[in-house]
Structures are given as structure tokens and as C-alpha cells.
Design a protein around this motif. Structure first.
Motif, mmCIF file in Angstrom:
data_model
loop_
_atom_site.group_PDB
_atom_site.id
_atom_site.type_symbol
_atom_site.label_atom_id
_atom_site.label_comp_id
_atom_site.label_asym_id
_atom_site.label_seq_id
_atom_site.Cartn_x
_atom_site.Cartn_y
_atom_site.Cartn_z
ATOM 1 N N LYS A 385 5.139 6.541 -7.921
ATOM 2 C CA LYS A 385 4.368 5.846 -8.953
ATOM 3 C C LYS A 385 5.204 4.853 -9.771
ATOM 4 C CE LYS A 385 4.913 9.615 -12.242
ATOM 5 N NZ LYS A 385 4.311 10.689 -13.009
ATOM 6 N N TYR A 386 6.495 4.797 -9.514
ATOM 7 C CA TYR A 386 7.435 4.005 -10.320
ATOM 8 C C TYR A 386 6.982 2.558 -10.499
ATOM 9 C CZ TYR A 386 11.919 1.497 -11.094
ATOM 10 O OH TYR A 386 12.912 0.674 -11.533
ATOM 11 N N GLN A 387 6.823 1.833 -9.423
ATOM 12 C CA GLN A 387 6.401 0.424 -9.522
ATOM 13 C C GLN A 387 5.189 0.174 -8.628
ATOM 14 O OE1 GLN A 387 9.806 -2.184 -8.889
ATOM 15 N NE2 GLN A 387 10.288 -2.063 -11.069
ATOM 16 N N VAL A 388 4.290 1.163 -8.612
ATOM 17 C CA VAL A 388 3.168 1.063 -7.673
ATOM 18 C C VAL A 388 2.262 -0.138 -7.992
ATOM 19 C CG1 VAL A 388 1.665 2.688 -8.915
ATOM 20 C CG2 VAL A 388 1.379 2.388 -6.456
ATOM 21 N N GLY A 389 2.171 -0.493 -9.278
ATOM 22 C CA GLY A 389 1.361 -1.660 -9.656
ATOM 23 C C GLY A 389 1.934 -2.943 -9.072
ATOM 24 N N ALA A 390 3.243 -3.074 -9.140
ATOM 25 C CA ALA A 390 3.900 -4.270 -8.606
ATOM 26 C C ALA A 390 3.807 -4.306 -7.084
ATOM 27 C CB ALA A 390 5.362 -4.283 -9.047
ATOM 28 N N ILE A 391 3.961 -3.142 -6.465
ATOM 29 C CA ILE A 391 3.860 -3.085 -4.993
ATOM 30 C C ILE A 391 2.424 -3.433 -4.578
ATOM 31 C CG2 ILE A 391 4.077 -1.582 -2.975
ATOM 32 C CD1 ILE A 391 6.170 0.051 -4.642
ATOM 33 N N HIS A 392 1.470 -2.885 -5.308
ATOM 34 C CA HIS A 392 0.060 -3.195 -5.051
ATOM 35 C C HIS A 392 -0.174 -4.697 -5.186
ATOM 36 C CE1 HIS A 392 -4.389 -2.721 -6.356
ATOM 37 N NE2 HIS A 392 -4.329 -2.778 -5.056
ATOM 38 N N GLY A 393 0.413 -5.281 -6.211
ATOM 39 C CA GLY A 393 0.268 -6.717 -6.426
ATOM 40 C C GLY A 393 0.755 -7.515 -5.230
ATOM 41 N N ARG A 394 1.903 -7.117 -4.701
ATOM 42 C CA ARG A 394 2.444 -7.840 -3.549
ATOM 43 C C ARG A 394 1.579 -7.645 -2.310
ATOM 44 N NH1 ARG A 394 9.016 -7.480 -4.505
ATOM 45 N NH2 ARG A 394 8.874 -8.186 -6.648
ATOM 46 N N LEU A 395 1.000 -6.469 -2.201
ATOM 47 C CA LEU A 395 0.148 -6.203 -1.032
ATOM 48 C C LEU A 395 -1.150 -7.016 -1.075
ATOM 49 C CD1 LEU A 395 0.537 -4.025 1.331
ATOM 50 C CD2 LEU A 395 -1.427 -2.919 0.288
ATOM 51 N N LEU A 396 -1.547 -7.412 -2.268
ATOM 52 C CA LEU A 396 -2.808 -8.147 -2.386
ATOM 53 C C LEU A 396 -2.747 -9.546 -1.769
ATOM 54 C CD1 LEU A 396 -4.242 -7.153 -5.883
ATOM 55 C CD2 LEU A 396 -4.811 -6.267 -3.632
ATOM 56 N N THR A 397 -1.535 -9.991 -1.393
ATOM 57 C CA THR A 397 -1.470 -11.254 -0.639
ATOM 58 C C THR A 397 -2.212 -11.102 0.692
ATOM 59 O OG1 THR A 397 0.692 -10.535 0.171
ATOM 60 C CG2 THR A 397 0.684 -12.098 -1.668
ATOM 61 N N ALA A 398 -2.336 -9.860 1.153
ATOM 62 C CA ALA A 398 -3.114 -9.606 2.372
ATOM 63 C C ALA A 398 -4.582 -9.963 2.139
ATOM 64 C CB ALA A 398 -2.995 -8.132 2.771
ATOM 65 N N TRP A 399 -5.073 -9.680 0.949
ATOM 66 C CA TRP A 399 -6.458 -9.997 0.589
ATOM 67 C C TRP A 399 -6.643 -11.519 0.539
ATOM 68 C CZ3 TRP A 399 -8.794 -8.262 -4.783
ATOM 69 C CH2 TRP A 399 -10.123 -8.669 -4.864
ATOM 70 N N SER A 400 -5.668 -12.194 -0.102
ATOM 71 C CA SER A 400 -5.759 -13.658 -0.175
ATOM 72 C C SER A 400 -5.788 -14.256 1.227
ATOM 73 C CB SER A 400 -4.561 -14.224 -0.932
ATOM 74 O OG SER A 400 -4.575 -13.784 -2.257
ATOM 75 N N THR A 401 -4.918 -13.719 2.089
ATOM 76 C CA THR A 401 -4.872 -14.218 3.465
ATOM 77 C C THR A 401 -6.218 -14.000 4.159
ATOM 78 O OG1 THR A 401 -2.542 -13.630 3.508
ATOM 79 C CG2 THR A 401 -3.572 -14.075 5.625
ATOM 80 N N ALA A 402 -6.736 -12.783 4.007
ATOM 81 C CA ALA A 402 -8.022 -12.460 4.640
ATOM 82 C C ALA A 402 -9.151 -13.308 4.056
ATOM 83 C CB ALA A 402 -8.327 -10.974 4.459
ATOM 84 N N GLY A 403 -9.055 -13.582 2.768
ATOM 85 C CA GLY A 403 -10.100 -14.367 2.095
ATOM 86 C C GLY A 403 -10.195 -15.789 2.626
ATOM 87 N N VAL A 404 -9.070 -16.290 3.109
ATOM 88 C CA VAL A 404 -9.069 -17.651 3.672
ATOM 89 C C VAL A 404 -9.307 -17.592 5.186
ATOM 90 C CG1 VAL A 404 -7.656 -19.706 4.041
ATOM 91 C CG2 VAL A 404 -7.569 -18.524 1.849
ATOM 92 N N VAL A 405 -8.583 -16.686 5.855
ATOM 93 C CA VAL A 405 -8.640 -16.620 7.318
ATOM 94 C C VAL A 405 -9.985 -16.064 7.817
ATOM 95 C CG1 VAL A 405 -7.609 -15.492 9.346
ATOM 96 C CG2 VAL A 405 -6.148 -16.401 7.557
ATOM 97 N N GLY A 406 -10.490 -15.040 7.132
ATOM 98 C CA GLY A 406 -11.732 -14.384 7.570
ATOM 99 C C GLY A 406 -12.890 -15.350 7.746
ATOM 100 N N PRO A 407 -13.265 -16.070 6.681
ATOM 101 C CA PRO A 407 -14.387 -17.006 6.824
ATOM 102 C C PRO A 407 -14.116 -18.096 7.864
ATOM 103 C CG PRO A 407 -13.918 -16.601 4.510
ATOM 104 C CD PRO A 407 -12.826 -15.962 5.295
ATOM 105 N N LEU A 408 -12.850 -18.520 7.992
ATOM 106 C CA LEU A 408 -12.518 -19.544 8.997
ATOM 107 C C LEU A 408 -12.809 -19.024 10.408
ATOM 108 C CD1 LEU A 408 -9.131 -21.125 7.769
ATOM 109 C CD2 LEU A 408 -11.356 -22.241 7.925
#
Lengths: 469, 48
Positions: A385-408
Motif C-alpha cells: 500500500k506504500y505508493q499504490v496511488g502513484a503506481i495506479h496513476g502510472r498504470l492508467l496510461t493503459a486506459w489512455s492508450t485504450a481510449g485512443v486505440v480502442g475506438p480507432l
């Protein structure tokens, strides 16, 4: 005065006293997520924004913004969500949730105000910078700000707690959509089809609503634990007793496997969400149904609404279930069941089985929502749980990628099939089969997830204040 | 860094009453319930 208000936002001022009821924390988190979830209702502004010059949504002027130009506003916001979550995650862990939530409220509310100016001046750049960039930063900060706090308050029910907050993100669109429509009707006489005034109003409403979260959020004392809680009583190899920093987490294969897991799950869900309305109308069209009851535009809107509800319910249901099933098993269900359902749905379309078709789409979307809600707990299990928020934040780039790539991907495949002369359910067949293929990749990535090597663990005790640089 | 003295929005020796819990959940629950009900009404058109 300035010093006082500054210090009130400090982490040290948010530490809960004895007797604090931890069930006050989820409403604080929900106040943030219900507000920022508005982004998924942005489509209600598409038509009015495309007719600001002509003043008639059915007959845009040549100088009006095109749907493509307007579509970028949402895309920029989602990309900035991922980027800001990744960039500011460590800062958030250091300063605590209250300051981060305040920053989120200022950015998100401010984004609406600058966007309103852009609408008033008919400046697309201002709208991109306001709602897209500034608002997108607010989205990213707001999305991750309560996550690590919730995990610390609910170490025994991580899935339930984060599922509740992330459910709020799904619910936010349900509030924003009818609210925005009502506000635009109310402000119609003020010019710009009421959109500029609606943006100002929403900016103020959301800023104030988020203040509830800002001022009620609390973090637990370092030595706090729920009554009767025994750490690591779950006896799972995938639940660590160590802590991994955000910088070390991205060096592990587990982080990138989960990145693939989230990206594939989100991309597949977008396959249905992005095309939901035309999908069901084309598949169950008047021509396809013959003399039978076909799906009208109004009924298709109902289908979209139903999917939104299952998106919301899935976030809470699946994430809560993961507390019992384990995260890896839960994601295996998302992928295995998802593959089967994506392969099945074209057949249901061909056979014109509307009810089953709707049921399958709802289950798919529930797992799409579940994927978002379960990932913070999965990260906490693996990295601590130490820096889980920051790690989660970095993982959300996957969402951004999917948000652009998915509809394409969806639009490319669908248009390609249409160009080949396919209509109705057949025009979407490759979309679904490709999504099933993506889920196979996700299933394999999830299967490969193992416990994090201890060499990545922090040495000695860790404190939130020491976490950021 | 030690917690600061009590103030608005600061850690107090908070005994979180049931009332505070109810108000907090109503604050977020009412708009959420309204949004869900609006969506549910819209979804019903699919079955009409």
C-alpha cells in the motif's frame, strides 16, 4: 490566512482521531468520483457544440466545428487523465489526499470555466486547453486521489472500498447527462445554445460538490488497523507483505503485465460501448427483423442507458467479489468469460436473438467496469500500500492508450467491413472477433502474473511523507 | 510532523456519529440515486 488555508490541506491535518468511523471515507471518495465521472457524459455537448454558429443542431454552418474536431476534446481529456495520474501520483502520495483533491477540484472546475470562455469566443483551442488539458489534469488527480487512502482504511476489504469509489465514476455520467440537458434547456436564451452558461454552472457545481470530499477525507494513523484485522491472513502468494515504490514498480514485469491486462480489458469494453447505439440499431434493423419488432433510435438510447447501469453495477459487484475470489481469478473470469461472450454475440445478432444479445452485452460491460475497479486492489496485493496511488496513476496510461486505440480499431474494422458490402450484424463481426483476440492476450498476461521479487521491496519502514520526491 | 490542533477540517478526537454517517451517505447517495433513476427510465424504452 494563506498559511492557515495551506496547512489545512496538509496530510498531517487529515489524520483521523480515535473512534473515527472509516465508513465516512467512501462518501468523500464518491464526492470526487461522482463529479469527475461527468467526462463520460460529454457526448451530450457534441451536437450543440457543432452548431454554435448556425444555432441549429440539425443544420450546422460551414464554419461550425466538425464532429471530429469536437471529438478531440474528450480524447485530450482522457489522455491527460492518464498522463497526469502518472506524473502527479508520487506528489499525491506525499502531500496526501486532501491537497490532491483540492487541486483536482480547481483543475476540473477551472477547466469548465476556461472551456466556457472558449465556447463564448468560439475558440476551439481554448476549449481544448480548458476542458481537455486543465480538466483532464483534474480528472487524473481526482481519479487516483482517494484510492490509496481507501486501501489503507479497508485493508480487509480493498475490493469493496475501491469498487465503491470507482463505481462513482460510472455514476457520475448518469447524473451529468440529464443535468447538462436540463441546464442547456434552461440557459438556451443566453446564446451559444446555452452551452457556455451550462459550462460555467457545471464548473461551479462540481467545484463545490468536490469540496465535500476535500474537507471530509481522512487518512488513518500509521499504526491503525481495523478491529480484529490480521495482516496477510489471506495466505496468498500474490499478496505481498512488502512495499514497492512507484519507481521500482515500473521496473517489474508484473506492472507491465497488469498494464496489458487493463489495456486489453478496456479496449474490448470500448468495442461495445463506442458502437452501442448504431450496433443494436444496425443488427436489429427494420430490414433485418422483417415484420418483427425492430430497434428504434429511442430504444437504442435505452440500450446505452442499460449498459451504463451494468458498467456501474459491475464496478462494485466484481470488485467486491474479488475480495473473496482473489484478483487473479477475477481477471481470469473477465477474460475467459469475455472471450466466450465476444465470440457468441455475432451469432446472437445473426439469429436476431435480441434479449440474449442485450444480456450478453450487459455482462460484457459489467466486466469492463469491473476491470477498472479491481485493478487498484490487484496493485495493492502485488506492490503493497506504500505508493499504490502513484503506481495506479502510472498504470492508467493503459486506459489512455485504450481510449485512443480502442475506438480507432473499432471504426477501422467496422468501416472496412461496410466497404466490403457487409451490413447489419455482419458489419460488426470482425470487431467482436478482434476484441476476443485481444482478451486472449489479456488472459495470457494475467496468467503470467506472479509474486513480485523481494529485491524490489523497500528496505526498512516506509512513511507516506518519505514516498515522494 | 505531528497532527495540528483541532480546527475545521482537521483531525479532532472525532467520534463519528451515526448522524454524520447518514448525512455523508445522503450527500452522495441522493444525486447518485437520481442519476440511476433517470438512466433506468431511459433504459425502459428498450423494452417498450
Amino acid at each position: 490566512m494563506a498559511d492557515n488555508s495551506s496547512s489545512l490541506l496538509d496530510r498531517s491535518r487529515t489524520i483521523a482521531g480515535p473512534g473515527y468511523n472509516r465508513w465516512l471515507v467512501p462518501p468523500a471518495a464518491l464526492a470526487i468520483h461522482l463529479a469527475i465521472g461527468q467526462v463520460y457524459a460529454f457526448s451530450v455537448f457534441k451536437k450543440p457544440l457543432g452548431a454554435l454558429i448556425s444555432g441549429n443542431v440539425d443544420a450546422p454552418a460551414p464554419t461550425d466545428w466538425s464532429p471530429g474536431q469536437i471529438g478531440w476534446i474528450f480524447s485530450i481529456a482522457i489522455v491527460l487523465l492518464g498522463l497526469s495520474a502518472a506524473i502527479f501520483g508520487k506528489w499525491l502520495e506525499r502531500v496526501g489526499p486532501r491537497k490532491a483533491m483540492m487541486a483536482a477540484a480547481l483543475c476540473f472546475g477551472g477547466g469548465f470555466l476556461i472551456g466556457s470562455l472558449g465556447i463564448h469566443l468560439h475558440s476551439l483551442v481554448l476549449l481544448y486547453l480548458g476542458y481537455g488539458v486543465l480538466g483532464g489534469i483534474g480528472l487524473g488527480l481526482g481519479y487516483i486521489s482517494p484510492v490509496s487512502t481507501l486501501i489503507k482504511w479497508f485493508p480487509d476489504r480493498k475490493g469493496v472500498a475501491t469498487g465503491m469509489a470507482i463505481m462513482g465514476f460510472g455514476g457520475g455520467a448518469m447524473i451529468a447527462s440529464p443535468l447538462s440537458v436540463a441546464l442547456m434547456a434552461h440557459f438556451k436564451s443566453t446564446g451559444t445554445l446555452g452551452v457556455a452558461a451550462t459550462f460555467i454552472t457545471l464548473g461551479i457545481i462540481y467545484f463545490l460538490f468536490m469540496q465535500f470530499g476535500v474537507w471530509t477525507i481522512r487518512v488513518p494513523a500509521d499504526d491503525w488497523a481495523p478491529a480484529g484485522y490480521v495482516p496477510n491472513a489471506e495466505h496468498s502468494a500474490l499478496i505481498t507483505s512488502g512495499n514497492v515504490s512507484a519507481d521500482n514498480a515500473i521496473k517489474t514485469p508484473q506492472f507491465w503485465l497488469l498494464w496489458v491486462v487493463l489495456m486489453t480489458n478496456v479496449t474490448a469494453g470500448i468495442g461495445v460501448l463506442e458502437t452501442a447505439s448504431p450496433l443494436i440499431q444496425d443488427t436489429f434493423s427494420k430490414a433485418a427483423m422483417g415484420g418483427g419488432k425492430f430497434v428504434t433510435a429511442a430504444a437504442a438510447a435505452g440500450f446505452v442507458g442499460l449498459l451504463s447501469m451494468f458498467n456501474l453495477l459491475g464496478r462494485f459487484f466484481w470488485s467486491s467479489a474479488s475480495d473473496k475470489l482473489g484478483r487473479k481469478v477475477t481477471y481470469a473470469i473477465y477474460f475467459a468469460l469475455g472471450i466466450a461472450l465476444y465470440l457468441l454475440i455475432p451469432t446472437l445478432g445473426h439469429n436476431l436473438q435480441l434479449t440474449l444479445y442485450v444480456v450478453v452485452a450487459c455482462v460484457i460491460i459489467s466486466m469492463y467496469g469491473g476491470g477498472f475497479a479491481t485493478i487498484p486492489a490487484y496493485l495493492s496485493d502485488l506492490f503493497g500500500k506504500y505508493q499504490v496511488g502513484a503506481i495506479h496513476g502510472r498504470l492508467l496510461t493503459a486506459w489512455s492508450t485504450a481510449g485512443v486505440v480502442g475506438p480507432l480499431i473499432v471504426n477501422y474494422l467496422h468501416e472496412g467491413r461496410k466497404a466490403q458490402g457487409f451490413t447489419g450484424a455482419s458489419a460488426y463481426q470482425t470487431v467482436f472477433y478482434t476484441m476476443a483476440g485481444l482478451l486472449v492476450v489479456g488472459l495470457l498476461a494475467n496468467f503470467a502474473v506472479t509474486a513480485v521479487n523481494e529485491k524490489y521491496f523497500e528496505k526498512g519502514p516506509v512513511t507516506p511523507q518519505g514516498g515522494g520526491h | 510532523m505531528n497532527p495540528q490542533p483541532n480546527n475545521f477540517g482537521t483531525p479532532a478526537a472525532e467520534s463519528s456519529s451515526t448522524g454524520a454517517l447518514v448525512i455523508a451517505w445522503l450527500f452522495v447517495g441522493i444525486p447518485l440515486a437520481w442519476g440511476v433513476s433517470q438512466t433506468f427510465i431511459k433504459a425502459l424504452t428498450l423494452f417498450q
